[in-house]
Design an enzyme around this catalytic site. Structure first.
Site, PDB file in Angstrom:
ATOM      1  N   SER A   1      38.990  25.444 -40.441  1.00 55.89           N
ATOM      2  CA  SER A   1      39.515  24.505 -39.635  1.00 55.89           C
ATOM      3  C   SER A   1      40.376  25.197 -38.509  1.00 55.89           C
ATOM      4  O   SER A   1      40.525  26.160 -38.454  1.00 55.89           O
ATOM      5  CB  SER A   1      40.035  23.343 -40.278  1.00 55.89           C
ATOM      6  OG  SER A   1      41.754  23.269 -40.396  1.00 55.89           O
TER       7      SER A   1
ATOM      8  N   LYS B   1      38.033  19.664 -27.560  1.00 57.37           N
ATOM      9  CA  LYS B   1      37.968  19.162 -28.873  1.00 57.37           C
ATOM     10  C   LYS B   1      37.670  17.674 -28.890  1.00 57.37           C
ATOM     11  O   LYS B   1      38.244  16.913 -28.922  1.00 57.37           O
ATOM     12  CB  LYS B   1      39.531  19.266 -29.539  1.00 57.37           C
ATOM     13  CG  LYS B   1      39.557  19.381 -31.039  1.00 57.37           C
ATOM     14  CD  LYS B   1      40.738  19.793 -31.504  1.00 57.37           C
ATOM     15  CE  LYS B   1      40.628  19.841 -33.271  1.00 57.37           C
ATOM     16  NZ  LYS B   1      40.253  18.612 -33.841  1.00 57.37           N
TER      17      LYS B   1
END
Ligand code: IVH
Length: 675
Positions: A83, A116
Site C-alpha cells: 500500500s 491516484k
C-alpha cells in the site's frame, strides 16, 4: 494520559480501525470518510511511536488493512501488493523526499507522477500470453480469486504477445457517469445505492456471478508490473505494458524536481472535478527501478513512493434538522438534514451523525451554520458548527426517549454509544430492515424484492415476519402498486427459489445480533443443522473457534426467544434448508498441509485446534508419517513427538502454532487463545 487511559485509547482506536477496515474492504460500505479514517490511523501510529511497548503484531498499523473475503478462493500474491504512505501537505511531501535523499545518499531523482485513482487494486497474471488469473489485493499477502469477473472487463486483454509470465497491476474503477447511471437504475429497481464509484467498482467485481459483473461498466488503468525484463524505469515499464495492450493514464509525467511534483499535485487537485473518474490524490514514484530496489519498503509501504492525498472539500450550510433513522437491530441513527449545498460537484442534503456523543462533541444545534465535507468518497460528514453565526434561535437536540417509528421505549445499554428501540420486530422500521436483510444478496438473495416492495408488503400487513414471504401469492401481489402479471410471477418465483439457499445464508439472514457472514459459517460448520444450533448451550457456542462470549450470548438469546423459534418453524414448514449441504473440500492458505497434534495443549482443546487448521484448508492427521507437514507438541508429548524427530518432521510449540495462525487470520483466534 495515565498509562491506563493510554492503553484504553490504543485499544479503542484499534477496534475502531478494524471495524472501518471491515466495512471498507469486506462490506464495501464505509461509514467514515477516508480523511476521518486517516486521522484515527495516524493517532494510533503516533501513540505507538511514542510508546513502542504498546505495539503488538496484531495492531492494524503493522499490517495492511484489507481483509480476505471468505467467499472467493484465496490467492497468495507471489510478490506482496503493497500500500502507500500518505502525505497531506507540502511539508509531509518534503519530509518524504528528505528521507529518500538521506537513504539514497543523493539528491537528483526522476519522479513519475500519476493520479491516484479511486477504485480497487487488482493483479492480473499472464502465462504463455494468456490471462490465467485476476486477484484482488486482499490483505496484500493474499487476495481473492476473481478471474471470471475480471474476464468480463472489456479493456483487460485476455491474450498478449508475450510468452513469459507477467503480472500487471492496476486499478479497477467505474467512471463517475457510469456510476451515476448505475445508481439511477438501482434506485428504480428499489435496490440499495452505492455510496461512491469506488464502492460500486468493488461491489461489482466481488460478485459471485460473473454475469452480474459483466453488466457493470468497469474499467482499468495499469500502474505497475511484476516480471517484465529489460526495464530500467517505472515510466518505461508502463510504456511497455501499454504496448502490450493495457490502458495506462495517458498523462503520466516524469519530472526531476520536487517543485515540479508539487505543481503537478496542485494541478491535479484543480482538475479533480473535471476528470471523468474520481481521484483522491496523486501518486509520486521514484522512477528508476534500481533506486526503487535500493530504497525498499518498510512494512506495508514502499519507501520509493508516496500518495499525496487531497484535502477534503468543504462547504458551509445550515443544519435544518436532525432526524432519527431506526436500523435493523433497533439502533437510533441520527441523520443531519442539511440545506442542500454543492460540494465538489455533488449536491449534499443529508449527512450521518453516528451517535449523540458525536453531536455533543461537535456542539451541533438545530439551526446552526455548519461545515460539511466530502472527501471525494463516502457519506458526507458534518465537521463542526460555526458558533459565531448563531442568532439565539438554535435549539439543542436530544435523543428521543421513545422510538420515533413505533413509540417503544428507547434504552442505552451501559458502555455503548448507541441507543436502541426495544420494539423488536413489532417496530415497523426494524421489521422492514430485517426483511430487507433476509432478502439481501449476501443472505437469501431474493431478486426482485426491493426495499420499496418490502415496505409496502409490511404496511399492507401481508408480511409480519420473514417466513410470511413464502406464503405470498401472485394474486396478492397484483393488488400491490407497481406489480403486473409478469413482475408478480417473477417475485413469487424468486422467493420460492431462495428456499434452496444454504443453511449458512439462512443463519446469516436471520439477522442475529453480532452474527455476520463469517460467524454464520462457523456456526454451521460446527453444528451442521438448525436444530442443533437452536438447542446449543452458551458453553457449546463459546467453544466454537472465533466466537467470543458476547456473540455466544447473543446467539443463545436469539434462539431462546419463542417468537424467533416460531419463525424458524414456519420457515421449516415452507421447505427451507435446515441442514448443511455436503461440505466442500476446504480451500485456504494452509491447503495441502497436514498437522498432527500431540500432548496437552494449554490454550485450546485439541478438537478446536483441529477445527482451526481445517478451516484454513489443512488436514488434521492422527498419526505422524512422512507426509505430515508439522507436529504441534503440547505438554507431555510422547511417542508422536519422538516419531516426528526421527522422521525429521518440523515440530512447533503451541505458541509457535498460534503465532502462525494469527499471522494468517488474526480473527480466528478471538476467544480461542485464552491464556
Ligand atoms: S502504486 C507499491 N499507483 O492506491 C505501490 N497505486 O494506497 C502500489 N492506487 O492499493 C500502488 N492509483 O489501489 C499506485 N497510480 C497508482 C494508483 C494506486 C490508485 C491505489 C491502489 C493501492 C493504493 C495504495
Amino acid at each position: 494520559m495515565t498509562p491506563h487511559e493510554l492503553s484504553r485509547r490504543v485499544q479503542d482506536l484499534r477496534r475502531e480501525i478494524e471495524e472501518h477496515n471491515y466495512r471498507y474492504y469486506v462490506l464495501s460500505q464505509p461509514v467514515v470518510t477516508d480523511a476521518e479514517f486517516d486521522r484515527l490511523f495516524r493517532e494510533l501510529q503516533a501513540l505507538e511511536t511514542a510508546h513502542p511497548e504498546l505495539v503488538t503484531p496484531e495492531s492494524p498499523t503493522q499490517r495492511p488493512g484489507g481483509q480476505v473475503e471468505t467467499t472467493f478462493a484465496p490467492v497468495r500474491h507471489q510478490v506482496p501488493m503493497l500500500s502507500l504512505a500518505n502525505a497531506f501537505s507540502l511539508e509531509e511531501l518534503e519530509a518524504w523526499y528528505a528521507r529518500v535523499v538521506k537513504l539514497a545518499e543523493r539528491t537528483a531523482f526522476r519522479f513519475c507522477v500519476e493520479p491516484k485513482i479511486d477504485g480497487l487494486a487488482i493483479s492480473l497474471r499472464y502465462e504463455e500470453g494468456r490471462l490465467v488469473q485476476g486477484a484482488t489485493r486482499g490483505d496484500g499477502m493474499s487476495g481473492e480469486d476473481v478471474t471470471p469477473n475480471v474476464r468480463t472487463i472489456d479493456v483487460i486483454p485476455h491474450q498478449i504477445s508475450l510468452a513469459k509470465p507477467l503480472e500487471v497491476r492496476g486499478e479497477v474503477y467505474m467512471s463517475i457517469a457510469d456510476f451515476e447511471a448505475l445508481n439511477v437504475r438501482r434506485g428504480e429497481a428499489g435496490e440499495a445505492l452505492f455510496a461512491n464509484p469506488r464502492n460500486a467498482a468493488a461491489g461489482s467485481l466481488r460478485q459471485q456471478d460473473p454475469r452480474v459483473t459483466r453488466e457493470r461498466p468497469l474499467k482499468f488503468w495499469a500502474y505497475g508490473v511484476v516480471g517484465l525484463e529489460g526495464q530500467t524505469s517505472h515510466y518505461g515499464t508502463l510504456q511497455a505494458v501499454q504496448a502490450l495492450g493495457f490502458p495506462i493514464w495517458p498523462e503520466i509525467e516524469v519530472v526531476d524536481s520536487l517543485d515540479a511534483v508539487w505543481n503537478l499535485c496542485r494541478a491535479y487537485e484543480a482538475r479533480r472535478s473535471t476528470l471523468p473518474f474520481e481521484i483522491d490524490g496523486v501518486v509520486v514514484k521514484i522512477d528508476s527501478l534500481r533506486e526503487q530496489e535500493e530504497l525498499g519498503a518498510v512494512g506495508r509501504e514502499p519507501r520509493w513512493a508516496i500518495a499525496f492525498k487531497f484535502p477534503p472539500i468543504q462547504a458551509t450550510t445550515k443544519l435544518c434538522d436532525i432526524q432519527i433513522q431506526v436500523g435493523r437491530t433497533g439502533t437510533l441513527n441520527p441523520v443531519a438534514v442539511l440545506e442542500p449545498v454543492e460540494i465538489g460537484g455533488v449536491t449534499v442534503s443529508k449527512a450521518t451523525l453516528h451517535n449523540e456523543e458525536e453531536i455533543a462533541r461537535k456542539d451541533l444545534r438545530i439551526g446552526d451554520t455548519v461545515i460539511v465535507q466530502r472527501a471525494g468518497d463516502v457519506i458526507p460528514q458534518v465537521v463542526k458548527s460555526v458558533p459565531e453565526k448563531r442568532t439565539g434561535h438554535e435549539t439543542a437536540f436530544h435523543m428521543p426517549e421513545h422510538c420515533p417509528v413505533c413509540g417503544s421505549l428507547v434504552v442505552k445499554p451501559d458502555g455503548l454509544a448507541m441507543r436502541y428501540c426495544t420494539g423488536g420486530l413489532s417496530c415497523r422500521a426494524q421489521l422492514v430492515e430485517s426483511i430487507k436483510h433476509f432478502a439481501s444478496r449476501r443472505a437469501m438473495d431474493i431478486e426482485h424484492l426491493g426495499g420499496k416492495t418490502v415496505e409496502e408488503l409490511v404496511d399492507r400487513q401481508m408480511i409480519k415476519d420473514v417466513a410470511d414471504l413464502y406464503g405470498i401469492t401472485r394474486e396478492q401481489l397484483l393488488g400491490v402498486a407497481r406489480f403486473a402479471e409478469k413482475s408478480a410471477e417473477n417475485l413469487v418465483a424468486a422467493i420460492a427459489d431462495s428456499k434452496k439457499q444454504s443453511l449458512k445464508r439462512l443463519v446469516f439472514g436471520l439477522g442475529i445480533h453480532e452474527v455476520g457472514e463469517q460467524t454464520a459459517g462457523w456456526l454451521v460448520d460446527r453444528f451442521h443443522s438448525m436444530d442443533r444450533l437452536m438447542n446449543a448451550t452458551v458453553d457449546e457456542l463459546k467453544d466454537v473457534p472465533g466466537l467470543g462470549p458476547v456473540v455466544s450470548e447473543s446467539v443463545f438469546d436469539f434462539f431462546a426467544e419463542p417468537h424467533n423459534r416460531a419463525v424458524i418453524e414456519k420457515l421449516r414448514d415452507a421447505g427451507l434448508r435446515m441442514a448443511e449441504e455436503a461440505p466442500a473440500a476446504a480451500d485456504g492458505p494452509l491447503k495441502g498441509l497436514e498437522y498432527v497434534f500431540t500432548g496437552r495443549l494449554e490454550r485450546m482443546t485439541r478438537p478446536t485446534a483441529e477445527a482451526l487448521v481445517s478451516r484454513l484448508g489443512a488436514k488434521a492427521g492422527s498419526a505422524v508419517t512422512k507426509k505430515t507437514s508439522f507436529v504441534v507438541a503440547g505438554e507431555e508429548a510422547g511417542s508422536k513427538l519422538e516419531k516426528a524427530q526421527k522422521l525429521g518432521v518440523p515440530v512447533l510449540t503451541e505458541d509457535e502454532f498460534l503465532e502462525r495462525l494469527s499471522t494468517l487470520d488474526p480473527s480466528l483466534l478471538e476467544g480461542v487463545a485464552r491464556s
